[in-house]
Design a protein around this motif. Structure first.
Motif, mmCIF file in Angstrom:
data_model
loop_
_atom_site.group_PDB
_atom_site.id
_atom_site.type_symbol
_atom_site.label_atom_id
_atom_site.label_comp_id
_atom_site.label_asym_id
_atom_site.label_seq_id
_atom_site.Cartn_x
_atom_site.Cartn_y
_atom_site.Cartn_z
ATOM 1 N N PRO A 160 49.043 46.592 47.395
ATOM 2 C CA PRO A 160 49.827 45.941 46.423
ATOM 3 C C PRO A 160 49.883 44.389 46.930
ATOM 4 O O PRO A 160 50.180 43.344 46.189
ATOM 5 N N ASP A 161 50.388 44.050 48.184
ATOM 6 C CA ASP A 161 50.729 42.925 48.821
ATOM 7 C C ASP A 161 49.402 41.989 48.588
ATOM 8 O O ASP A 161 49.531 40.720 48.503
ATOM 9 N N ASP A 162 48.286 42.625 48.892
ATOM 10 C CA ASP A 162 47.246 41.589 48.641
ATOM 11 C C ASP A 162 46.866 41.222 47.140
ATOM 12 O O ASP A 162 46.596 40.132 46.989
ATOM 13 N N PHE A 163 47.388 41.801 46.238
ATOM 14 C CA PHE A 163 47.289 41.282 44.868
ATOM 15 C C PHE A 163 48.360 40.047 44.587
ATOM 16 O O PHE A 163 48.325 39.236 43.878
ATOM 17 N N GLU A 164 49.596 40.227 45.440
ATOM 18 C CA GLU A 164 50.770 39.353 45.224
ATOM 19 C C GLU A 164 50.149 38.091 45.783
ATOM 20 O O GLU A 164 50.539 36.931 45.403
ATOM 21 N N THR A 165 49.160 38.124 46.987
ATOM 22 C CA THR A 165 48.991 36.921 47.762
ATOM 23 C C THR A 165 47.840 36.333 47.092
ATOM 24 O O THR A 165 47.604 35.102 47.303
ATOM 25 N N ASP A 187 44.994 34.697 44.144
ATOM 26 C CA ASP A 187 45.045 34.118 43.076
ATOM 27 C C ASP A 187 44.070 34.692 42.285
ATOM 28 O O ASP A 187 42.939 34.129 42.507
ATOM 29 N N LYS A 189 45.191 50.110 41.656
ATOM 30 C CA LYS A 189 44.562 48.724 41.974
ATOM 31 C C LYS A 189 43.978 48.323 40.702
ATOM 32 O O LYS A 189 43.898 46.978 40.718
ATOM 33 N N HIS A 233 46.742 46.493 38.861
ATOM 34 C CA HIS A 233 47.505 45.473 39.584
ATOM 35 C C HIS A 233 46.721 44.274 39.377
ATOM 36 O O HIS A 233 47.047 43.217 39.213
ATOM 37 N N ASN A 291 47.827 40.666 37.272
ATOM 38 C CA ASN A 291 47.542 39.327 37.995
ATOM 39 C C ASN A 291 46.381 38.614 37.448
ATOM 40 O O ASN A 291 46.197 37.384 38.184
ATOM 41 N N GLU A 336 56.393 53.541 42.319
ATOM 42 C CA GLU A 336 55.911 52.270 42.065
ATOM 43 C C GLU A 336 54.519 52.198 41.203
ATOM 44 O O GLU A 336 54.099 51.428 40.287
ATOM 45 N N VAL A 371 52.950 51.069 37.334
ATOM 46 C CA VAL A 371 51.961 50.162 37.351
ATOM 47 C C VAL A 371 50.924 50.738 36.405
ATOM 48 O O VAL A 371 50.341 49.768 35.698
#
Length: 436
Positions: free
Chosen positions: A102-107, A109, A134, A137, A141, A424, A428
């Motif tokens: 999940p953090d990979d998707f948040e950071t 673009d 995945k 997500h 994004n 979570e 999603v």
């Protein structure tokens, strides 16, 4: 007492059924092959003495694979479409997200990009991140395409469905690539524009569940379940021909022990599991949950020699498994956490006691499953027989009138999903079934 054990160890009924299933060209949900497999399973259950063997049909969103490709630079890389991917042709920068946590998707673009993620997770991850999580997500994004990279070496692109109950067809094109192709794409083309093309046919289709029964005609029942469908790229021996073969083997053994059954046992081989648990969802929506004492869902058996049973926080299920393990001085792993993947979940999420019966494994993910390599020679006849002994006695134990297994409330299941970090991901993917 021991005669039935000897009969299992000399039985070829389950293995012969497995061979019949894998020899069908495809068991993809909604296909003619899936219906043939269901009919063979119905007939096998009737032949061993189960009564009222029948098929119950239901409508599904059908999907038929066409051609797919990834064009990168001057190269064309091999891939396969993920079931329920829409047809599309998109050109966009490739963004390699590694594990796709999940953090990979948040950071990253991902707006207007094609996201690529691995099929496994690192040792430090708090929980397993499912393929569909995945995928969604990536959708959330702004990605316009999705590439799912196998972590198992051997030039094996993985498959597995996308889509939700409300929208069975996914929102962006999705493909699987082998570990080797994924490594090549990451090394040579990360950040470069690539073209992802998927051709697939979306159409109406029909699937079916297989039902049959043994034991006394009680209102209460124990369900023994599997799923008969498989992805179209391989034989589907591990996933889940072996589970359906086990169901037939258990019916054979229990028919010889029918006098020992104090509660009705209903065998159900579900259709359309691989495209969103559609068959078990149909069953759960059309049957009385209060009459179900317990579910023994075999999906992942025979893969390794030791049984593993996810018990979903039902103490009575753990106790019954421990009783059988001690009776035979034979290991059975019990996992008290929740496992929201496979057909038991259509019932367990509402508080119905259910096992997910698999095999112990040190591997992350499915191994050969969902690849071209899911073939029968990966399995051993002796493992089916050994596990059938334990599971036969487990069903007899669960069917005893003295064995009581309390249902749970949906609120308690939801609370466990929250505490175990599973809520979570379900939100999603659109799989959260509760109001809050």
């Amino acid at each position: 007492m021991t005669r039935w054990i000897g009969e299992i160890f000399t039985s070829d009924v389950g293995w012969a059924h497995l061979e019949a299933l894998v020899d069908i060209e495809t068991r993809m949900a909604g296909s003619d092959g899936e219906r043939e497999a269901a009919a063979l399973t119905r007939d096998a259950l009737a032949d061993v003495g189960a009564r009222n063997a029948r098929l119950e049909s239901f409508e599904i969103q059908g999907w038929t694979r066409g051609e797919s490709s990834i064009t990168a630079g001057e190269t064309t890389q091999e891939c396969i479409a993920l079931p329920r991917s829409p047809s599309a042709n998109v050109s966009a920068p490739l963004v390699d997200l590694g594990y796709g946590l999940p953090d990979d998707f948040e950071t990253a673009d991902l707006e207007g990009a094609i996201a690529m993620v691995r099929s496994d997770i690192p040792e430090y991850a708090d929980r397993y991140i499912h393929r569909r999580e995945k995928y969604y997500h990536a959708v959330a994004n702004g990605a316009v395409g999705f590439v799912y990279r196998n972590h198992v070496e051997g030039c094996l692109p993985p498959t597995g469905s996308v889509g939700t109950d409300d929208e069975p067809v996914g929102e962006i094109p999705a493909v699987g690539v082998s570990s080797e192709v994924g490594a090549r794409l990451a090394r040579r083309f990360d950040g470069d524009e690539v073209t992802l093309a998927v051709d697939a046919e979306i159409h109406e289709a029909t699937s079916q569940n297989v039902h049959a029964e043994l034991g006394p005609d009680t209102d209460e029942r124990v369900l023994v379940t599997s799923h008969v469908d498989a992805h179209d790229i391989a034989e589907g021996a591990l996933d889940n021909g072996a589970g359906t073969a086990m169901l037939v083997e258990l019916a054979t053994a229990l028919a010889s022990r029918e006098a020992d059954l104090e509660t009705r046992v209903e065998f159900v081989a579900y259709g359309a599991e691989e495209v969103g648990l559609v068959g078990s969802t149909h069953h759960a929506e059309t049957t009385d949950h209060e009459t179900i004492k317990a579910i023994v869902n075999t999906d992942g058996v025979v893969r390794d020699r030791t049984l593993s049973m996810t018990t979903h926080g039902f103490d009575g299920l753990e106790a019954a498994a421990d009783t059988v393990s001690e009776r035979y001085d034979h290991p059975i792993e019990t996992v008290p956490k929740l496992g929201p993947h496979s057909d038991h979940w259509s019932f367990v999420k509402w508080g119905v006691p259910g096992y997910h019966v698999t095999s112990t494994s040190d591997e992350v993910g499915r191994g050969w499953g969902h690849t071209f390599a899911d073939t029968i020679e990966k399995l051993e006849r002796r493992t089916l027989r050994e596990q059938a002994v334990l599971l036969t006695d487990l069903v007899v134990e669960l069917a005893r009138e003295a064995v009581s297994i309390e249902h749970r409330t949906p609120d308690s299941i939801a609370a466990d999903l929250e505490s175990q970090g599973l809520a979570e991901g379900m939100r999603v993917t659109g799989d959260w079934p509760y109001e809050t």
